[in-house]
Design an enzyme around this catalytic site. Sequence first.
Site, PDB file in Angstrom:
ATOM      1  N   LYS A  61       0.844  -1.197   0.000  1.00 51.43           N
ATOM      2  CA  LYS A  61       0.000   0.000   0.000  1.00 51.43           C
ATOM      3  C   LYS A  61       0.877   1.244   0.000  1.00 51.43           C
ATOM      4  O   LYS A  61       0.620   2.192  -0.742  1.00 51.43           O
ATOM      5  CB  LYS A  61      -0.899   0.019   1.251  1.00 51.43           C
ATOM      6  CG  LYS A  61      -2.114  -0.860   1.145  1.00 51.43           C
ATOM      7  CD  LYS A  61      -2.866  -0.915   2.471  1.00 51.43           C
ATOM      8  CE  LYS A  61      -4.002  -1.931   2.378  1.00 51.43           C
ATOM      9  NZ  LYS A  61      -4.568  -2.275   3.680  1.00 51.43           N
ATOM     10  N   GLN A 105      -5.060  -1.075   9.851  1.00 47.75           N
ATOM     11  CA  GLN A 105      -5.019  -2.409   9.231  1.00 47.75           C
ATOM     12  C   GLN A 105      -5.704  -3.445  10.140  1.00 47.75           C
ATOM     13  O   GLN A 105      -5.379  -3.547  11.326  1.00 47.75           O
ATOM     14  CB  GLN A 105      -3.556  -2.806   8.982  1.00 47.75           C
ATOM     15  CG  GLN A 105      -3.364  -4.136   8.294  1.00 47.75           C
ATOM     16  CD  GLN A 105      -3.855  -4.125   6.849  1.00 47.75           C
ATOM     17  OE1 GLN A 105      -3.661  -3.163   6.123  1.00 47.75           O
ATOM     18  NE2 GLN A 105      -4.504  -5.205   6.441  1.00 47.75           N
ATOM     19  N   ASP A 128     -11.227   3.450   4.265  1.00 48.83           N
ATOM     20  CA  ASP A 128     -11.724   2.077   4.112  1.00 48.83           C
ATOM     21  C   ASP A 128     -13.245   2.063   3.935  1.00 48.83           C
ATOM     22  O   ASP A 128     -13.807   1.058   3.500  1.00 48.83           O
ATOM     23  CB  ASP A 128     -11.372   1.246   5.358  1.00 48.83           C
ATOM     24  CG  ASP A 128     -10.208   0.292   5.124  1.00 48.83           C
ATOM     25  OD1 ASP A 128      -9.922   0.001   3.944  1.00 48.83           O
ATOM     26  OD2 ASP A 128      -9.604  -0.162   6.110  1.00 48.83           O
TER      27      ASP A 128
END
Length: 307
Positions: A61, A105, A128
């Site tokens: 990422k 995460q 997200d």
Amino acid sequence: MTVTVPSPRGNIIDGFGYAKGLRERITTQVAALKADHGLTPCLVVVIVGEDPASQIYVKNKGETTKAVGMESRTITLPATTSEADLLALVAELNADKAVNGILVQLPLPEHMSSLKVIDAIDPLKDVDGFHIQNVGKLSVGLEAIVPCTPLGSLMLLKDAIKTHGNGSLSGLNAVIVGRSNIVGKPMAQLLLNENCTVTVAHSRTQNLAEVCRSADILVAAVGRPKFIKGDWVKDGAYVIDVGINRIDTADGKSKIVGDVDFDAARERATAITPVPRGVGPMTIACLLNNTLHATRLQHGIAAPQEA
Ligand code: NDP
């Protein structure tokens, strides 16, 4: 409704190529944002603990974020970090005007509540799309930050139906196998917003094969290798395989396969995503798309028409 689906069958939906094109468009838009507004989107990824798979994801990422011209920061915390300390860090990042996107995460260590941590993120920085406000906005059709994997799946599906069909999802029967908060449910909402007739199947669904055979659009998000059989696929359907499963091979190595028995399903589908190089590459590209979108939302900047 009778849906006419043109031949031929077996087209591959090239998620890898689509994601590359999307990243190129994002690169151009990031450069324009810098030139016109002096802004460089900044994505902060927070990782708690040493899970090797998460470490690889986070490294990828970071590299991809920098490659499109955004700033990338990774904050790694020990697995023993308290929930209170993580919440304090999230509050700090929320207050930092230089930070546009915050991604914590998952999974988090067991002593933490993922829901509590996600809900502590400023919804405008929730790249997200998991914050309850973004989930709610998506469900009532307001502008929301949409979870990356379903968003990427929808982009591929729309492109495939434009290329191989009549371009419209409206009225099509969509079956989604899987009802997780990060894939199945938001995918259902997105397809409902496209005027599909949506069925969400799960582990308690009866006659699953029959349910799948009714699908003009079949989305598999189960987490079981080759679970969806070829003869569960309606002739002419569009198949989106979200699954990522590592299986052992005869030579003692391993490989990644999806939730769909690809070779058999391909014979019946108009178009199908492969695994790998299908939905997977779209997830990171959509994370960057969301970071750009979040930056614009925070500064009240409209997206260019073609975005
Ligand atoms: P979850 O484990 O959270 O959800 C799986 C879903 O599948 C559940 O709703 C479950 O039903 C359902 N299910 C399990 N067994 C059956 C069965 N026998 N029949 C019908 N339904 C069943 O998984 P995720 O949604 O997080 O992920 C799904 C897959 O997608 C995984 O392979 C994951 O690795 C992959 N993935 C890929 C991403 C990408 O970037 N391409 C990103 C995220 C995930 P129930 O609710 O009843 O338990």
